[in-house]
Enzyme design. Structure first.
Site, PDB file in Angstrom:
ATOM      1  CG  ASP A 123      -2.158   0.691   1.083  1.00  6.81           C
ATOM      2  OD1 ASP A 123      -2.283   1.727   1.049  1.00  6.81           O
ATOM      3  OD2 ASP A 123      -3.253  -0.100   1.095  1.00  6.81           O
ATOM      4  CG  HIS A 156      -5.156   3.937   1.173  1.00  2.00           C
ATOM      5  ND1 HIS A 156      -4.446   2.652   0.612  1.00  2.00           N
ATOM      6  CD2 HIS A 156      -6.477   4.185   0.508  1.00  2.00           C
ATOM      7  CE1 HIS A 156      -5.719   2.083   0.210  1.00  2.00           C
ATOM      8  NE2 HIS A 156      -6.810   2.756  -0.017  1.00  2.00           N
ATOM      9  CG  LEU A 167      -1.246  -2.600  18.970  1.00  2.00           C
ATOM     10  CD1 LEU A 167      -0.301  -1.681  19.358  1.00  2.00           C
ATOM     11  CD2 LEU A 167      -0.534  -4.201  19.081  1.00  2.00           C
ATOM     12  CG  ASN A 251     -13.505   1.980  -4.449  1.00  2.00           C
ATOM     13  OD1 ASN A 251     -13.889   0.917  -3.766  1.00  2.00           O
ATOM     14  ND2 ASN A 251     -12.696   2.760  -3.844  1.00  2.00           N
ATOM     15  CB  SER A 311      -9.175   0.772   0.285  1.00  4.71           C
ATOM     16  OG  SER A 311      -8.519   0.847  -0.967  1.00  4.71           O
TER      17      SER A 311
HETATM   18 CA   LIG Z   1      -6.184  -0.054  19.942  1.00 13.43          CA
END
Ligand SMILES: [Ca+2]
Ligand SMILES: [Ca+2]
Ligand SMILES: [Ca+2]
Length: 374
Positions: A123, A156, A167, A251, A311
């Protein structure tokens, strides 16, 4: 000939940030609790608070600015119950975004969070020091300039990475597979564009470091198979190296599913909204699975943002693949290896039918539901 590819992003709706507050002086702001509202006037007179009072908050509580000596004297006044610092409250809570709940990721975490599964995010890079991602980022490669880091100068890739593996801590958001190992592979520049050659380099790097999953939230628009023959070759190499490859369908509803998502070896993902309707922007034709992709809140640059696009749908499936790879039951033929075909079979088994009955060209096998994992 140089071919451009772009990240499949539709709109940027919101960027939030927080501002630290700093103050240092001999006086401090305190919240003063009087014993009774009737005593306010006499206490204020005794301590000269008319100059010190910032605001009467309630009949018995005031905000005052005091020196340490003034605070000490007030605390000894029998008509004063408490003088406490006007400390800051902080938003220290992690939210579980609706999309993470819709794919039922938290119910799957009790059986593992993909701690040793390696996911390549091909990406714009990943914001490497993002506090909601950094501990999961185990490697990086910048295919545009290998002497530079794969730090995300667009946003992005960081958004995509957060959907896969933000996390599970006390801040921000959480991803589908919150302990998966992320590898930032930068092939798109700060504008979200990149070349065929750099994408091939990026995929080849992912193969060389033996990742388990590749996510590509990008595509070549209306380019044909003939224009991209070398790309197909390196993707076949990846699948033969036992890597599950996931990509955004694209898209533009006016064109069919873009490459690389259109290749039979790649899992193509379309987007669904919170109300379970398919996104109007989805490309159609070759869709394998559907996942949330409208108004998705995730990591973005050094903060967070809400974005829409296929995406955003693709990384839900990439995260689901990581969870599937972490489960011994996914080795359907019990030969010691979980192949991309076995992963695809598990994804089919856990998907909830959408649109017309059974497999269809707009939603594929349907919405992935990780609560259905065996
Ligand atoms: Ca977190
Ligand atoms: Ca197997
Ligand atoms: Ca269907």
């Amino acid at each position: 000939m140089k071919r451009l590819l772009t990240g499949w992003i539709v709109t940027l709706l919101l960027v939030v940030s927080t501002m630290p507050v700093a103050a240092a002086s001999l006086t401090k702001d305190y919240v003063l609790l009087y014993r009774q509202s009737e005593a306010v006037v006499s206490v204020d007179a005794r301590h000269g608070l008319s100059q010190r009072k910032l605001e009467q908050l309630t009949p018995k509580i005031a905000l005052v600015r005091l020196t340490p000596g003034e605070k000490h004297k007030l605390e000894k006044d029998q008509e004063v119950v408490a003088v406490v610092e006007n400390i800051l409250a902080t938003i220290d809570a992690q939210v579980i975004p609706w999309n993470i709940t819709m794919v039922q990721a938290p119910t799957a975490w009790v059986s593992g969070t993909a701690d040793t599964v390696k996911v390549a995010v091909i990406d714009t890079g990943i914001y490497l020091t993002h506090p909601d991602l950094a501990a999961n980022i185990k490697g990086q490669y910048n295919a545009i300039n290998p002497r530079k880091t794969a730090n995300d100068d667009n946003g992005h890739g960081t958004h995509v990475a957060g959907i896969i593996a933000a996390l599970n801590n006390t801040l921000g958001v959480v991803g589908v597979a919150p302990d998966a190992d992320l590898y930032a592979i930068k092939v798109l520049d700060s504008r979200g564009s990149g070349t065929l050659a750099n994408l091939i380099k990026g995929i080849n790097y992912a193969i060389s470091i033996d990742v388990d999953v590749i996510n590509m939230s990008l595509g070549f628009g209306s380019a044909t198979e003939d224009q991209l023959i070398p790309l197909h070759e390196v993707i076949i190499d990846a699948v033969e190296a036992n890597i599950t490859v996931v990509a955004a369908a694209g898209n533009d509803p006016a064109i069919q599913t873009s490459l690389p998502a259109r290749y039979p070896e790649v899992l193509s993902v379309a987007a669904i909204a919170q109300n379970r309707t398919l996104a109007s922007f989805n490309s159609v034709g070759k869709i394998d699975f559907t996942a949330p992709g409208v108004s998705i809140y995730s990591t973005y640059k050094k903060s967070y943002a809400t974005l829409s696009g296929t995406s955003m749908a693709s990384p839900h499936v990439a995260g689901a693949v990581a969870l599937i790879l972490a489960r011994p039951t996914s080795d359907l033929d019990a030969d010691g290896t979980i192949t991309p075909l076995e992963v695809e079979a598990v994804l089919q088994a856990i998907s909830v039918d959408l649109a017309s009955s059974g497999f269809d060209s707009v939603s594929g096998w349907g919405l992935i539901d990780l609560s259905r994992l065996p």
